[in-house]
Design a protein around this motif. Sequence first.
Motif, PDB file in Angstrom:
ATOM      1  N   GLU A 252       0.816  -1.211   0.000  1.00 39.56           N
ATOM      2  CA  GLU A 252       0.000   0.000   0.000  1.00 39.56           C
ATOM      3  C   GLU A 252       0.850   1.263   0.000  1.00 39.56           C
ATOM      4  N   THR A 253       1.983   1.234   0.692  1.00 40.82           N
ATOM      5  CA  THR A 253       2.846   2.412   0.703  1.00 40.82           C
ATOM      6  C   THR A 253       3.444   2.646  -0.677  1.00 40.82           C
ATOM      7  N   ALA A 254       3.811   1.588  -1.372  1.00 45.34           N
ATOM      8  CA  ALA A 254       4.327   1.726  -2.742  1.00 45.34           C
ATOM      9  C   ALA A 254       3.245   2.273  -3.657  1.00 45.34           C
ATOM     10  N   TRP A 255       2.009   1.794  -3.466  1.00 45.81           N
ATOM     11  CA  TRP A 255       0.881   2.326  -4.255  1.00 45.81           C
ATOM     12  C   TRP A 255       0.701   3.823  -3.984  1.00 45.81           C
ATOM     13  N   LEU A 256       0.780   4.213  -2.717  1.00 54.04           N
ATOM     14  CA  LEU A 256       0.642   5.620  -2.341  1.00 54.04           C
ATOM     15  C   LEU A 256       1.759   6.452  -2.955  1.00 54.04           C
ATOM     16  N   ALA A 257       2.972   5.915  -2.970  1.00 52.72           N
ATOM     17  CA  ALA A 257       4.104   6.624  -3.568  1.00 52.72           C
ATOM     18  C   ALA A 257       3.896   6.836  -5.061  1.00 52.72           C
ATOM     19  N   ALA A 258       3.392   5.815  -5.743  1.00 52.80           N
ATOM     20  CA  ALA A 258       3.151   5.932  -7.185  1.00 52.80           C
ATOM     21  C   ALA A 258       2.065   6.967  -7.476  1.00 52.80           C
ATOM     22  N   LEU A 259       1.095   7.066  -6.570  1.00 52.08           N
ATOM     23  CA  LEU A 259       0.014   8.047  -6.734  1.00 52.08           C
ATOM     24  C   LEU A 259       0.518   9.471  -6.518  1.00 52.08           C
ATOM     25  N   THR A 260       1.328   9.679  -5.493  1.00 51.28           N
ATOM     26  CA  THR A 260       1.675  11.030  -5.087  1.00 51.28           C
ATOM     27  C   THR A 260       2.935  11.593  -5.728  1.00 51.28           C
ATOM     28  N   PHE A 261       3.881  10.742  -6.119  1.00 48.02           N
ATOM     29  CA  PHE A 261       5.141  11.280  -6.651  1.00 48.02           C
ATOM     30  C   PHE A 261       4.940  12.206  -7.845  1.00 48.02           C
ATOM     31  N   PRO A 262       4.101  11.865  -8.843  1.00 51.76           N
ATOM     32  CA  PRO A 262       3.945  12.775  -9.981  1.00 51.76           C
ATOM     33  C   PRO A 262       3.420  14.149  -9.584  1.00 51.76           C
ATOM     34  N   LEU A 263       2.621  14.219  -8.526  1.00 53.00           N
ATOM     35  CA  LEU A 263       2.068  15.500  -8.101  1.00 53.00           C
ATOM     36  C   LEU A 263       3.133  16.420  -7.525  1.00 53.00           C
ATOM     37  N   ALA A 264       4.253  15.835  -7.133  1.00 55.34           N
ATOM     38  CA  ALA A 264       5.316  16.610  -6.497  1.00 55.34           C
ATOM     39  C   ALA A 264       6.455  16.950  -7.442  1.00 55.34           C
ATOM     40  N   CYS A 265       6.336  16.556  -8.695  1.00 50.37           N
ATOM     41  CA  CYS A 265       7.404  16.808  -9.659  1.00 50.37           C
ATOM     42  C   CYS A 265       7.300  18.213 -10.237  1.00 50.37           C
TER      43      CYS A 265
ATOM     44  N   ALA B 295       8.693  18.142 -15.812  1.00 45.99           N
ATOM     45  CA  ALA B 295       8.953  16.701 -15.808  1.00 45.99           C
ATOM     46  C   ALA B 295       7.928  15.978 -16.683  1.00 45.99           C
ATOM     47  N   ALA B 296       8.410  15.152 -17.599  1.00 40.40           N
ATOM     48  CA  ALA B 296       7.539  14.418 -18.507  1.00 40.40           C
ATOM     49  C   ALA B 296       6.998  13.172 -17.817  1.00 40.40           C
ATOM     50  N   ARG B 297       5.843  12.713 -18.278  1.00 37.80           N
ATOM     51  CA  ARG B 297       5.237  11.516 -17.680  1.00 37.80           C
ATOM     52  C   ARG B 297       6.155  10.304 -17.793  1.00 37.80           C
ATOM     53  N   ALA B 298       6.847  10.189 -18.909  1.00 34.39           N
ATOM     54  CA  ALA B 298       7.745   9.043 -19.090  1.00 34.39           C
ATOM     55  C   ALA B 298       8.868   9.067 -18.055  1.00 34.39           C
ATOM     56  N   GLU B 299       9.393  10.255 -17.754  1.00 32.33           N
ATOM     57  CA  GLU B 299      10.444  10.379 -16.741  1.00 32.33           C
ATOM     58  C   GLU B 299       9.922   9.941 -15.376  1.00 32.33           C
ATOM     59  N   MET B 300       8.714  10.413 -15.035  1.00 32.78           N
ATOM     60  CA  MET B 300       8.138  10.082 -13.735  1.00 32.78           C
ATOM     61  C   MET B 300       7.855   8.589 -13.634  1.00 32.78           C
TER      62      MET B 300
ATOM     63  N   VAL C   3      15.248  12.995 -12.156  1.00 31.91           N
ATOM     64  CA  VAL C   3      13.973  12.292 -12.307  1.00 31.91           C
ATOM     65  C   VAL C   3      13.970  11.637 -13.673  1.00 31.91           C
ATOM     66  N   GLY C   4      13.958  10.317 -13.712  1.00 34.05           N
ATOM     67  CA  GLY C   4      13.915   9.602 -14.978  1.00 34.05           C
ATOM     68  C   GLY C   4      15.073   9.926 -15.891  1.00 34.05           C
ATOM     69  N   GLY C   5      16.234  10.246 -15.314  1.00 36.55           N
ATOM     70  CA  GLY C   5      17.414  10.525 -16.120  1.00 36.55           C
ATOM     71  C   GLY C   5      17.636  11.986 -16.439  1.00 36.55           C
ATOM     72  N   LEU C   6      16.667  12.858 -16.149  1.00 41.33           N
ATOM     73  CA  LEU C   6      16.817  14.282 -16.427  1.00 41.33           C
ATOM     74  C   LEU C   6      17.022  15.062 -15.133  1.00 41.33           C
ATOM     75  N   GLU C   7      17.860  16.087 -15.197  1.00 44.26           N
ATOM     76  CA  GLU C   7      18.216  16.853 -14.012  1.00 44.26           C
ATOM     77  C   GLU C   7      17.248  18.003 -13.767  1.00 44.26           C
ATOM     78  N   HIS C   8      16.971  18.251 -12.482  1.00 39.24           N
ATOM     79  CA  HIS C   8      16.146  19.380 -12.058  1.00 39.24           C
ATOM     80  C   HIS C   8      16.847  20.057 -10.880  1.00 39.24           C
ATOM     81  N   ASP C   9      16.531  21.332 -10.672  1.00 40.14           N
ATOM     82  CA  ASP C   9      17.169  22.088  -9.594  1.00 40.14           C
ATOM     83  C   ASP C   9      16.401  21.935  -8.293  1.00 40.14           C
TER      84      ASP C   9
END
Length: 221
Positions: free
Chosen positions: A54-67, A71-76, A207-213
């Motif tokens: 469940e924690t992994a599911w929660l991480a998959a749900l929330t991580f894109p919202l914090a990018c 950040a492209a969907r493929a990277e996330m 994130v997914g191979g691309l750099e962010h500040d």
Amino acid sequence: MTPEPRATFPAPTETTDTTPTVPSTTPGPAGRPTSAPATRPGVVRRATADDTAETAWLAALTFPLACPPEAARAEMATHIAQKLTPAHFHEWAISDRHALLVYDDGARLLGYALLVLGSPEGATEAATVREASGRVAPYVELSKIYVQPDVQGGGIAGELMRAASDAAAELGPGLPYWLGTNAQNLRAQAFYRKHGFEVIGRRTYVVGGLEHDDVVLLRTR
């Protein structure tokens, strides 16, 4: 930085827990109700191996919202598949060098936080924390803090942060306590300042191979 670990929480893009609270309409993991309102009582507790899926599911749900917006969907998706797997969460739940916390309302997990005891993986943040704290590693990193978007505004992020600070003191008594978050995320930075953190420098986050500040923050109060 190589890091997966990153302290932030979803927003609308990493808010500071100010989004109005509404009942959940997000599909939940198998066996969990999804209609629990955010105002129902809950507790912050240590995660166990039974919370892994469940924690992994929660991480998959929330991580894109914090990018960051760029950040492209493929990277996330790549990042989630490589860095936020059930195996990772199982390891963190049983490790004595990690503290994995979850906010459990009795029906589902509404948020989680992860602390890591050790040396920063990136040379830039390692040097930044060392110079600002006047101490060599190990340090305690607030690696992640995420809250489900539909329950923001109910104080869950604040409860997780307070519990994470207590866990950090147990994980590494007296050690510097730091985190990194996206440089564009001014609202998250305000939240961290409220809880005693100050910006001490910058780093690169991948994130997914691309750099962010990112900015690096150290708890000074």
